[in-house]
Design an enzyme around this catalytic site. Structure first.
Site, PDB file in Angstrom:
ATOM      1  N   CYS A 108      44.305  38.386  44.602  1.00  0.00           N
ATOM      2  CA  CYS A 108      43.245  39.430  44.800  1.00  0.00           C
ATOM      3  C   CYS A 108      42.192  39.102  45.651  1.00  0.00           C
ATOM      4  CB  CYS A 108      42.701  39.600  43.454  1.00  0.00           C
ATOM      5  SG  CYS A 108      41.520  41.154  43.318  1.00  0.00           S
TER       6      CYS A 108
ATOM      7  N   GLU B 170      49.019  37.637  36.868  1.00  0.00           N
ATOM      8  CA  GLU B 170      48.685  37.158  35.753  1.00  0.00           C
ATOM      9  C   GLU B 170      48.285  38.013  34.532  1.00  0.00           C
ATOM     10  OE1 GLU B 170      46.465  37.306  38.280  1.00  0.00           O
ATOM     11  OE2 GLU B 170      44.460  37.581  37.677  1.00  0.00           O
TER      12      GLU B 170
ATOM     13  N   HIS C 205      47.211  41.564  40.322  1.00  0.00           N
ATOM     14  CA  HIS C 205      47.085  40.413  39.377  1.00  0.00           C
ATOM     15  C   HIS C 205      48.419  39.748  38.682  1.00  0.00           C
ATOM     16  CE1 HIS C 205      42.659  39.931  39.901  1.00  0.00           C
ATOM     17  NE2 HIS C 205      42.731  41.105  40.010  1.00  0.00           N
TER      18      HIS C 205
END
Lengths: 251, 209
Positions: free
Chosen positions: B86, B193, B191
């Protein structure tokens, strides 16, 4: 193409999932960590926890729930309920929440929204708006829908956008728990007035209501609780239904 | 293997930590969350997360004495794999225009500007799941299909001068760069994650580089 999101919301009290009908008469629907995992495995685009009794009870259970969930679920996790201060937000984010949803505190002091979005970034600040129709207008309610404020919901939504909210979670207090569908007029009024995404909430009883929220209400995301919790519909069914109606969803 | 996630007190990195630990749990990989310059220097791989504004992230990096130099050295001289996530990716640029014009790390020439929302037609931030269009093959995409969904949250985009660094784009009002690779430097605008199993694959591929 950006997809419309489906967000199951788990109401959590003392570390257990419950769902109130108009915020009373609670039923127990299980362990939040396990439920969240089932939802994320089932294709939920985000998970939302609402700590419903946070305003008046010990909050520590929610931190534990968030910490455990964030180690098992790798989709965005939003946590709301009883958030009062920058410190509360910091604590939840550190436990693994990706976003926090601020309700009463934002109404009482919009500086909380301005300060927290500056400190943590707008991406993690969701402002929750609980609104009830009053004649031709909608009025903001706080404290889990118990207190009226006299504040106009549409104007408030614009103000929260200016303060730096990344998203608005709009709940119709008239519809919440009724299963008769979102308040489409409220959703479309707000979503057309702001340039940030709106999450529609309150009143979903069937899959067509999700479609209405997106198509007629202009919502970027739709939040629902009971239709998912009690096995009436799965996330997958919801997505397949929306897909069949031409709504872009992640399948 | 040691993978360091740079902890420079900017934004929320617990999800990044959780996801890397999840992927690393059955491997001989140690995930270190640190701002210790020596630990970063001796790592095999570095992850540079980033949340909030471009300026706030750069300011936070600069708050830790010697951190920028250490990262520069790692990325440019030591040339071991580094992943920016990001705003971590955005900071690779020469300059960012969020809040105020701010100098970036300058590892990949280019700039970071606000997404054109076509006079309000597109809501910002660009939040949610969007498809990535893979324009160039890379090890980072092993077992990742073209048009996979990833989770995005951003209002600004990285525009690199050299289009050859672009591995993937995503479409929201127009095509935005969402994965870059320049030698040992990788970055994702989305993202990983938070992008469920597909995102964890990206993390796994980075660890396996």
């Amino acid at each position: 193409m950006l997809k419309n999101r489906i967000i199951p919301c788990l109401d959590v009290k003392n570390g257990r999932v419950v769902k109130g009908i108009n915020f009373v008469d609670l039923k127990d629907a299980g362990d939040p960590v396990e439920q969240a995992k089932i939802y994320s495995d089932g294709g939920a685009d985000e998970i939302c926890f609402l700590d419903i009794t946070a305003s008046n009870e010990n909050r520590d259970t929610i931190y534990e729930v968030v910490e455990k969930t964030s180690k098992k679920c790798f989709v965005p996790l939003t946590v709301g309920g009883g958030i009062r201060s920058i410190e509360d937000i910091n604590k939840l984010l550190n436990c693994g929440a990706d976003k926090v949803s601020i309700n009463t505190a934002a109404v009482q002091n919009s500086k909380v929204v301005a300060d927290s979005s500056k400190k943590f970034g707008s991406q993690c600040i969701v402002v929750a708006i609980d609104a009830k129709q009053n004649g031709k207008k909608w009025e903001i309610f706080t404290h889990g829908g118990r207190n009226s404020t006299g504040i106009d919901a549409i104007e408030y939504a614009k103000k929260m956008e200016e303060c730096g909210a990344g998203e608005l979670l709009v709940t119709s207090m008239d519809r919440d728990g009724t299963q008769v569908g979102y308040d489409i007029k409220l959703m479309s009024k707000i979503s057309s007035k702001v340039n940030i995404p709106v999450i529609a909430s309150g009143g979903v009883g069937n899959l067509n209501h999700l479609l209405e929220g997106i198509k007629l209400g202009g919502a970027s995301a739709v939040l629902a609780a009971s239709i998912f919790h009690y096995g009436k519909h799965s996330i997958k069914e919801a997505k397949e239904y929306l897909d069949s109606k031409g709504i872009p969803v992640r399948i | 293997m040691n993978v360091s996630i740079v902890d420079y007190k900017s934004g929320n990195i617990s999800s990044v930590i959780n996801s890397f630990k999840e992927v690393a749990q059955n491997k001989k990989v140690r995930i270190e969350v640190t701002s210790d310059l020596n630990k970063i220097k001796s790592s095999d791989k570095v992850v540079l997360p980033g949340q909030g504004s471009f300026k706030s992230c750069i300011d936070a990096l600069n708050t830790i004495n010697g951190l920028v130099e250490t990262l520069d050295n790692f990325a440019i001289n030591i040339k071991k794999p580094l992943l920016g996530i990001c705003v971590g990716l955005q900071m690779f640029a020469d300059v960012g225009y969020e809040e105020i014009e701010t100098k970036g790390l300058g590892w990949i020439p280019g700039k970071v500007t606000k997404i054109n929302n076509q006079n309000g037609e597109y809501k910002l931030p660009h939040i949610g799941w969007n498809e990535i269009n893979i324009v160039k093959e890379s090890k980072i995409f092993k077992d990742i299909e073209d048009n996979s969904h990833m989770y995005f949250v951003h209002s600004y985009e990285f525009i690199p001068d050299d289009k050859n660094v672009i591995l993937a784009t995503t479409n929201y009002s127009s095509n935005h760069v969402c994965v870059v690779e320049k030698e040992n430097i990788f970055g994702t605008q989305f993202h990983p994650e938070k992008s469920d199993k597909t995102g964890l694959k990206i993390i796994n591929n980075f660890i396996n580089l």
